[in-house]
Design a protein around this motif. Structure first.
Motif, short mmCIF file in Angstrom:
data_model
loop_
_atom_site.label_atom_id
_atom_site.label_comp_id
_atom_site.label_asym_id
_atom_site.label_seq_id
_atom_site.Cartn_x
_atom_site.Cartn_y
_atom_site.Cartn_z
N UNK A 1 0.85 -1.20 0.00
CA UNK A 1 0.00 0.00 0.00
C UNK A 1 0.88 1.25 0.00
N UNK A 2 0.38 2.31 -0.64
CA UNK A 2 1.18 3.52 -0.75
C UNK A 2 1.30 4.26 0.57
N UNK A 3 0.33 4.10 1.42
CA UNK A 3 0.32 4.78 2.71
C UNK A 3 0.08 3.73 3.78
N UNK A 4 0.89 3.78 4.84
CA UNK A 4 0.79 2.75 5.88
C UNK A 4 -0.54 2.80 6.60
N UNK A 5 -1.25 3.93 6.50
CA UNK A 5 -2.55 4.03 7.17
C UNK A 5 -3.71 3.86 6.19
N UNK A 6 -3.41 3.62 4.91
CA UNK A 6 -4.44 3.46 3.89
C UNK A 6 -4.89 2.00 3.86
N UNK A 7 -6.19 1.77 4.04
CA UNK A 7 -6.72 0.41 4.06
C UNK A 7 -7.57 0.12 2.83
N UNK A 8 -7.43 0.92 1.80
CA UNK A 8 -8.19 0.71 0.57
C UNK A 8 -7.86 -0.67 0.00
N UNK A 9 -8.88 -1.38 -0.43
CA UNK A 9 -8.69 -2.72 -0.99
C UNK A 9 -8.75 -3.81 0.05
N UNK A 10 -8.85 -3.44 1.31
CA UNK A 10 -8.95 -4.42 2.40
C UNK A 10 -10.40 -4.56 2.85
N UNK A 11 -10.74 -5.75 3.29
CA UNK A 11 -12.07 -6.00 3.84
C UNK A 11 -11.93 -6.32 5.31
N UNK A 12 -12.75 -5.65 6.12
CA UNK A 12 -12.69 -5.83 7.57
C UNK A 12 -14.02 -6.35 8.09
N UNK A 13 -13.97 -7.34 8.95
CA UNK A 13 -15.15 -7.83 9.66
C UNK A 13 -15.05 -7.36 11.10
N UNK A 14 -16.06 -6.64 11.55
CA UNK A 14 -16.09 -6.15 12.93
C UNK A 14 -17.31 -6.74 13.60
N UNK A 15 -17.10 -7.54 14.64
CA UNK A 15 -18.24 -8.10 15.35
C UNK A 15 -18.75 -7.11 16.39
N UNK A 16 -20.05 -7.16 16.64
CA UNK A 16 -20.63 -6.21 17.59
C UNK A 16 -20.45 -4.78 17.13
N UNK A 17 -20.69 -4.53 15.83
CA UNK A 17 -20.35 -3.23 15.25
C UNK A 17 -21.52 -2.27 15.17
N UNK A 18 -22.64 -2.58 15.80
CA UNK A 18 -23.80 -1.70 15.71
C UNK A 18 -23.89 -0.69 16.84
N UNK A 19 -22.95 -0.74 17.78
CA UNK A 19 -22.99 0.20 18.91
C UNK A 19 -21.62 0.24 19.57
N UNK A 20 -21.42 1.27 20.39
CA UNK A 20 -20.24 1.35 21.25
C UNK A 20 -18.91 1.31 20.51
N UNK A 21 -17.98 0.56 21.07
CA UNK A 21 -16.64 0.46 20.51
C UNK A 21 -16.66 -0.10 19.10
N UNK A 22 -17.47 -1.14 18.88
CA UNK A 22 -17.52 -1.77 17.57
C UNK A 22 -17.97 -0.81 16.49
N UNK A 23 -18.97 -0.01 16.78
CA UNK A 23 -19.44 0.98 15.82
C UNK A 23 -18.34 1.99 15.51
N UNK A 24 -17.66 2.47 16.54
CA UNK A 24 -16.58 3.43 16.34
C UNK A 24 -15.47 2.84 15.48
N UNK A 25 -15.16 1.56 15.72
CA UNK A 25 -14.13 0.88 14.93
C UNK A 25 -14.56 0.78 13.47
#
Length: 250
Positions: A1-25
């Protein structure tokens, strides 16, 4: 990746992502360019997070699953598809004494807090290793290392996750998959406020910062652990609890 903080092209699964910490993530990962698989049990709340990500210019989709059901956890992994980043955030907590904790409650803590991450890593990490890239972050709790007269089942389930974090880092690290954890102290979420009420603020006053944490502060640690800035970090649990006060006089 061109930028170490760039996550373009990556897929992330976040469990419990509808509220709280998970939503923020989920929001922060999408802001960095990742396509986010938002997991939860409530389709309405899930669609709200997906819509919010879309409004910010990101991409996301919602997958429903009850993590207490092992078969649904396996289906969640299948429905998520190719995952580059796995954030095991979902969890339950009931702060009761050991005599007041039923076998059903104990089993539910272990099923959701420990078994679900175990099954997801088992299903998704091998493909990450085959591709030579992957990041897993397990959201644990300071309850895993701090004893208390209540909540033993919760603390035990999270302590197991911290051991698994180090085990998985050893198991998959040589193949390019980094596994780390973040251990939050008291964090202001709807769930903690419902469970603990004003006690959340009291717990926050016990740390050096003198306050509870915010979901975004924990999400920033997760973000660091999944992007290129933490490329040399593996098998570590980062404690984000405001700092423990010394037990010594003065």
């Amino acid at each position: 990746m061109s930028d170490s903080t760039d996550l373009a092209g990556r897929t992330a699964l976040v469990t419990g992502a509808t509220a709280g910490i998970g939503r923020a993530v989920a929001l922060k990962l999408a802001d960095r360019g990742a396509e986010v698989v938002v997991h939860g049990r409530d389709p309405l709340r899930g669609s709200e997070v997906v819509d919010e990500i879309a409004a910010r210019g990101g991409r996301a989709r919602f997958v429903v699953a009850d993590l207490a059901n092992a078969d649904e956890v396996v289906r969640l992994a299948e429905n998520a598809g190719q995952v580059d980043i796995l954030v095991n955030n979902a969890g339950i907590y009931v702060f009761t004494s050991t005599p007041e904790t039923s076998a059903e409650s104990f089993d539910r803590h272990v099923a959701i807090n420990t078994r679900a991450p175990f099954l997801l890593v088992g299903a998704l990490a091998p493909a990450m290793a085959k591709r030579g890239y992957g990041a897993v972050v397990n959201v644990t709790s300071t309850a895993a290392t701090t004893v208390a007269p209540v909540g033993a089942a919760y603390g035990a389930s999270k302590a197991a996750v911290e051991l698994l974090t180090r085990s998985w880092a050893t198991e998959f690290g040589a193949s390019g998959v980094r596994v780390n954890g973040v251990s939050p102290g008291p964090v202001r979420t709807a769930g903690t406020e419902q469970m603990l009420g004003e006690s959340v603020e009291v717990l926050g006053q016990a740390n050096i910062r003198g306050r509870v944490g915010e979901p975004d502060e924990i999400a920033d640690v997760v973000l660091f652990l999944v992007d290129g800035r933490s490329s040399y970090v593996n098998g570590t649990v980062v404690v984000a609890n405001g700092g423990e006060r010394s037990s010594l006089p003065g």
